[in-house]
Each structure stands twice: as structure tokens, then as C-alpha cells.
Design an enzyme around this catalytic site. Structure first.
Site, PDB file in Angstrom:
ATOM      1  N   CYS A  41       0.827  -1.225   0.000  1.00 33.16           N
ATOM      2  CA  CYS A  41       0.000   0.000   0.000  1.00 33.16           C
ATOM      3  C   CYS A  41       0.853   1.263   0.000  1.00 33.16           C
ATOM      4  O   CYS A  41       0.353   2.362  -0.236  1.00 33.16           O
ATOM      5  CB  CYS A  41      -0.899   0.014   1.226  1.00 33.16           C
ATOM      6  N   HIS A  87      -3.335   7.017   3.513  1.00 31.07           N
ATOM      7  CA  HIS A  87      -3.752   5.758   2.887  1.00 31.07           C
ATOM      8  C   HIS A  87      -5.131   5.384   3.432  1.00 31.07           C
ATOM      9  O   HIS A  87      -5.374   5.437   4.638  1.00 31.07           O
ATOM     10  CB  HIS A  87      -2.726   4.674   3.212  1.00 31.07           C
ATOM     11  N   ASN A 132     -10.164  -0.535   0.793  1.00 33.92           N
ATOM     12  CA  ASN A 132      -8.712  -0.381   0.736  1.00 33.92           C
ATOM     13  C   ASN A 132      -8.222  -0.807  -0.651  1.00 33.92           C
ATOM     14  O   ASN A 132      -8.215  -2.000  -0.960  1.00 33.92           O
ATOM     15  CB  ASN A 132      -8.087  -1.251   1.837  1.00 33.92           C
TER      16      ASN A 132
HETATM   17  O1  UT7 Z   1      -3.464  -1.418   3.872  1.00 31.28           O
HETATM   18  C1  UT7 Z   1      -2.882  -1.991   4.999  1.00 31.28           C
HETATM   19  C2  UT7 Z   1      -3.505  -3.255   5.300  1.00 31.28           C
HETATM   20  N1  UT7 Z   1      -4.485  -3.444   6.260  1.00 31.28           N
HETATM   21  C3  UT7 Z   1      -4.989  -2.667   7.226  1.00 31.28           C
HETATM   22  O2  UT7 Z   1      -4.723  -1.543   7.381  1.00 31.28           O
HETATM   23  C4  UT7 Z   1      -5.929  -3.328   8.179  1.00 31.28           C
HETATM   24  C5  UT7 Z   1      -5.630  -3.011   9.606  1.00 31.28           C
HETATM   25  N2  UT7 Z   1      -6.552  -3.653  10.502  1.00 31.28           N
HETATM   26  C6  UT7 Z   1      -7.866  -3.316  10.593  1.00 31.28           C
HETATM   27  O3  UT7 Z   1      -8.322  -2.435   9.899  1.00 31.28           O
HETATM   28  C7  UT7 Z   1      -8.706  -4.013  11.624  1.00 31.28           C
HETATM   29  O4  UT7 Z   1      -7.898  -4.780  12.479  1.00 31.28           O
HETATM   30  C8  UT7 Z   1      -9.809  -4.935  10.988  1.00 31.28           C
HETATM   31  C9  UT7 Z   1     -10.858  -4.075  10.324  1.00 31.28           C
HETATM   32  C10 UT7 Z   1      -9.159  -5.863   9.983  1.00 31.28           C
HETATM   33  C11 UT7 Z   1     -10.480  -5.754  12.077  1.00 31.28           C
HETATM   34  O5  UT7 Z   1     -11.028  -4.899  13.053  1.00 31.28           O
HETATM   35  P1  UT7 Z   1     -10.775  -5.193  14.602  1.00 31.28           P
HETATM   36  O6  UT7 Z   1     -11.540  -4.197  15.343  1.00 31.28           O
HETATM   37  O7  UT7 Z   1      -9.281  -5.234  14.807  1.00 31.28           O
HETATM   38  O8  UT7 Z   1     -11.445  -6.603  14.761  1.00 31.28           O
HETATM   39  P2  UT7 Z   1     -10.780  -7.960  15.239  1.00 31.28           P
HETATM   40  O9  UT7 Z   1      -9.847  -8.496  14.206  1.00 31.28           O
HETATM   41  O10 UT7 Z   1     -10.233  -7.740  16.615  1.00 31.28           O
HETATM   42  O11 UT7 Z   1     -12.051  -8.904  15.315  1.00 31.28           O
HETATM   43  C12 UT7 Z   1     -13.100  -8.655  16.238  1.00 31.28           C
HETATM   44  C13 UT7 Z   1     -14.185  -9.688  16.009  1.00 31.28           C
HETATM   45  C14 UT7 Z   1     -13.657 -11.112  15.911  1.00 31.28           C
HETATM   46  O12 UT7 Z   1     -14.569 -11.964  16.570  1.00 31.28           O
HETATM   47  P3  UT7 Z   1     -14.267 -12.472  18.062  1.00 31.28           P
HETATM   48  O13 UT7 Z   1     -12.960 -13.217  17.945  1.00 31.28           O
HETATM   49  O14 UT7 Z   1     -14.174 -11.241  18.900  1.00 31.28           O
HETATM   50  O15 UT7 Z   1     -15.451 -13.333  18.346  1.00 31.28           O
HETATM   51  C15 UT7 Z   1     -13.680 -11.417  14.432  1.00 31.28           C
HETATM   52  O16 UT7 Z   1     -13.840 -12.788  14.163  1.00 31.28           O
HETATM   53  O17 UT7 Z   1     -14.849  -9.428  14.749  1.00 31.28           O
HETATM   54  C16 UT7 Z   1     -14.891 -10.645  13.986  1.00 31.28           C
HETATM   55  N3  UT7 Z   1     -14.846 -10.307  12.575  1.00 31.28           N
HETATM   56  C17 UT7 Z   1     -15.947 -10.030  11.851  1.00 31.28           C
HETATM   57  N4  UT7 Z   1     -17.256 -10.007  12.171  1.00 31.28           N
HETATM   58  C18 UT7 Z   1     -18.122  -9.681  11.200  1.00 31.28           C
HETATM   59  C19 UT7 Z   1     -13.757 -10.167  11.777  1.00 31.28           C
HETATM   60  N5  UT7 Z   1     -14.141  -9.816  10.540  1.00 31.28           N
HETATM   61  C20 UT7 Z   1     -15.487  -9.721  10.552  1.00 31.28           C
HETATM   62  C21 UT7 Z   1     -16.450  -9.386   9.586  1.00 31.28           C
HETATM   63  N6  UT7 Z   1     -17.749  -9.377   9.958  1.00 31.28           N
HETATM   64  N7  UT7 Z   1     -16.109  -9.058   8.323  1.00 31.28           N
END
Ligand code: UT7
Length: 329
Positions: free
Chosen positions: A114, A254, A284
Site C-alpha cells: 500500500c 492511505h 482499501n
Molecule cells: O493497507 C494496509 C492493510 N491493512 C490494514 O490496514 C488493516 C488493519 N486492521 C484493521 O483495519 C482491523 O484490524 C480490521 C478491520 C481488519 C479488524 O477490526 P478489529 O476491530 O481489529 O477486529 P478484530 O480483528 O479484533 O475482530 C473482532 C471480532 C472477531 O470476533 P471475536 O474473535 O471477537 O469473536 C472477528 O472474528 O470481529 C470478527 N470479525 C468479523 N465479524 C463480522 C472479523 N471480521 C469480521 C467481519 N464481519 N467481516
């Protein structure tokens, strides 16, 4: 260094026709519009159809940028394409773009996740300062949805496809990149990785069966890294340029997640009304996210010639880069 500068004189974007909304994703996998909106700010993304390719989106966006700059193919001296999702691992997509445009010049591809567009723009600016190049096309393009597992809700809701280009033209008046920084920390390689398809794990029945051909991301760790480097990088390039936060007309970070951008606004104490966000429309788009945002900022009148800007990006590698720049008058 000679007294030449590289100013952005044209811009253009090309995004796939198909819009995929959160609701459409929620009808196919275990997710919801509410979760995606609250955690990322994304409402929809563009996704390529069979007839759309990385090289073609890049070419279309470059043509628009050339038209706006009033630059013809024989006036281009270099093409730099930033992408991690080219048509092929080889040949480089930059040569495909060069051929499509009918340009007779050098071309190369930069693979910096990115961070690619900002790295490519900084590179173009340094070439410009030699005084030997008249116009350089810098493209940020991704067809990242073809690398995503559409059943993996951790990744598929986040990404989108698109391309945008700028023409950087030789100028005698000071403009272009005023300060820049680039960072890399390969210890975080596994945090955002496409395990198979390169030379270490060539495609095989085994790698396909185990889903190694899909993008894997440790979202929480990338989130932590992003929020750490964004604010620091902005502070660093502002300090090196001698500009204050208020001197900047528009900040373009970004577009990965609205929460990451909001965090950067808080930690770096940025004027929120001067920070551009369009992640809700495209998700993204990796290396394409900053140039797509730049095109929309121009079209909406959020920036004009002569303005000062900050670009800041982070991504796979791990990598990060930022620059302050001034548009030519
Ligand atoms: O360009 C550079 C590349 N990437 C990034 O910049 C991404 C950086 N990271 C993020 O933006 C965030 O970490 C995410 C958006 C990917 C995830 O958000 P989060 O607040 O960090 O969520 P998490 O990974 O801590 O997940 C929380 C919960 C989990 O369930 P449990 O374990 O708490 O029961 C996930 O399984 O949300 C669940 N989950 C979802 N639920 C519904 C993960 N993805 C989804 C989804 N829909 N799409």
C-alpha cells in the site's frame, strides 16, 4: 542537484464498473453492514469483472492524466507503476502500460504494498530533480480482489480494486516533493502476506488446497503498526519541510480504515476538516488509494494548484512512507 522540480500537472482515475456493497457481502458470508461500517468505515468497494485487468485500469487512468496535463505519448520519459497485483509476475505490468500508451520510454514496476504510490512519487520527484526528464507518469493500481478469499470475512470485506495516475512534469519554479521519508520493517513480513504464487511456494495442488494463494492478514497487528507510524511519519515530514500543520491545505492518508485515519488525526493533532477520507466508497485499494483520493479531492475542489499537501501510507512489508508536496501554480 540542478534547479529542476517535478510538479503534478495531470491526474486521472479508472475504477471497475461493479460496485459491491456491504449488504451484498452480508448476503453471502457471515458479516454485516453494521460490523464493516463500525470497524472500518467502508460501505462499498469496486470489484473487477472478467473484462477488467490491472494493465488496462492503469492505462485508462494514465490516459486521463495525460489528457488533463496536455502531454502526448512522445513527451513521456518514464513510467512508474506501483502495484502488488500485476497481470503477471513477469513481464512487468509497467511495460504493458508503456506499450498501451504508445510511449517510447523506460518503465518499471514498484512493489511496495500500500506504500507503493508514495514511494513511486518520491522516486519520480528525485528523477525530475536531475533535469533530464520532461514528464513521468506515476500510477497506483491494484486488482487485489483477485487475491482475496471471498469466504474469509477477515480480509474480503476490506479490499477493492482501482487505479489512478498523475503526470509529474519538469518545472523551473519550486514545487513537488518538499520532504519525504520511507520506512521498512521486514520482521513484520508475515502480518500481511500472499504465501503462494511467488518462487518460494510455487502454485501447486497442495498450495491451492490449503488456500495459500489467498492474502492473509493479521488485522490487529497491522492496525497497531499503522496507528504507530502514521502520526510519527506526518510529524517527521512536516518537521523536515519546515511547514506547520496549518500550512497544509490537505492531508491524504492511505485509505485502509477510517478508524486508523481518525486515530492519526488524534495522535498527530491534525485539523480534521483538512484530512481527506473516501474509504467508504472504495475500501482499501492499496497502492491506488492515495492517488484515487487525490483525483477526487481535485474534482471536489478540495485542492487546487499551488496548494501544499501531505501524503502518508503504510502497508505490507511492513513499509511506510510520507511526503509533503506543493502543487505547481
Ligand atoms: O493497507 C494496509 C492493510 N491493512 C490494514 O490496514 C488493516 C488493519 N486492521 C484493521 O483495519 C482491523 O484490524 C480490521 C478491520 C481488519 C479488524 O477490526 P478489529 O476491530 O481489529 O477486529 P478484530 O480483528 O479484533 O475482530 C473482532 C471480532 C472477531 O470476533 P471475536 O474473535 O471477537 O469473536 C472477528 O472474528 O470481529 C470478527 N470479525 C468479523 N465479524 C463480522 C472479523 N471480521 C469480521 C467481519 N464481519 N467481516
Amino acid at each position: 542537484m540542478s534547479n529542476y522540480y517535478g510538479g503534478i500537472t495531470g491526474y486521472g482515475k479508472a475504477v471497475p464498473e461493479r460496485v459491491v456493497t456491504n449488504e451484498e457481502l452480508a448476503s453471502k458470508i457471515d458479516t454485516s453492514d453494521q460490523w464493516i461500517t463500525e470497524r472500518t468505515g467502508i460501505k462499498q468497494r469496486r470489484v473487477v469483472g472478467d473484462h477488467e485487468q490491472c494493465s488496462q485500469l492503469a492505462t485508462d487512468s494514465a490516459r486521463k492524466a495525460m489528457e488533463r496535463a496536455g502531454v502526448s505519448a512522445d513527451e513521456i520519459d518514464l513510467i512508474i507503476v506501483a502495484t502488488s497485483s500485476p497481470d503477471f509476475l513477469t513481464p512487468p505490468v509497467s511495460s504493458m502500460v508503456q506499450h498501451n500508451l504508445g510511449a517510447k520510454c523506460g518503465a518499471f514496476t514498484m512493489v511496495v504494498g500500500c506504500t507503493g504510490f508514495v514511494s513511486a512519487l518520491i522516486t519520480a520527484d528525485l528523477y525530475m530533480k536531475t533535469g533530464q526528464y520532461r514528464n513521468i507518469i506515476v500510477v497506483g493500481v491494484e486488482v487485489i480482489t483477485r487475491m482475496v478469499d471471498w469466504e474469509d470475512r477477515n480480509t474480503c470485506v476490506l479490499f477493492g480494486d482501482g487505479a489512478a495516475s498523475v503526470v509529474v512534469s519538469r518545472k523551473k519554479e519550486p514545487c513537488g516533493v518538499l520532504s519525504h521519508m520511507m520506512g521498512s520493517d521486514g520482521s513484520g513480513a508475515e502480518l500481511l502476506i500472499l504465501p503462494s504464487g511467488g518462487t518460494k511456494v510455487p502454485p501447486s495442488h497442495e498450495s491451492l488446497d490449503s488456500g495459500q494463494n489467498y492474502l492473509k492478514m493479521n488485522g490487529r497487528e497491522v492496525f497497531k503498526f499503522a496507528t504507530k507510524v502514521m502520526g510519527q511519519s506526518i510529524e517527521k515530514v512536516l518537521e523536515d519541510s519546515g511547514l506547520s500543520k496549518d500550512d497544509i491545505d490537505l492531508y491524504i492518508p492511505h485509505q485502509a480504515n477510517a478508524r486508523i485515519i481518525e486515530f492519526a488525526i488524534k495522535t498527530a493533532d491534525l485539523p480534521a476538516d483538512r484530512v481527506y477520507i473516501n474509504v467508504h466508497k472504495y475500501g482499501n485499494t492499496s497502492a491506488a488509494s492515495i492517488p484515487i483520493a487525490l483525483c477526487e479531492a481535485f474534482d471536489e475542489g478540495r485542492v487546487k494548484m499551488g496548494d501544499k499537501m501531505v501524503f502518508v501510507a503504510f502497508g505490507a512489508g511492513l513499509t511506510w512512507a510520507a511526503c509533503t508536496l506543493q502543487l505547481p501554480e
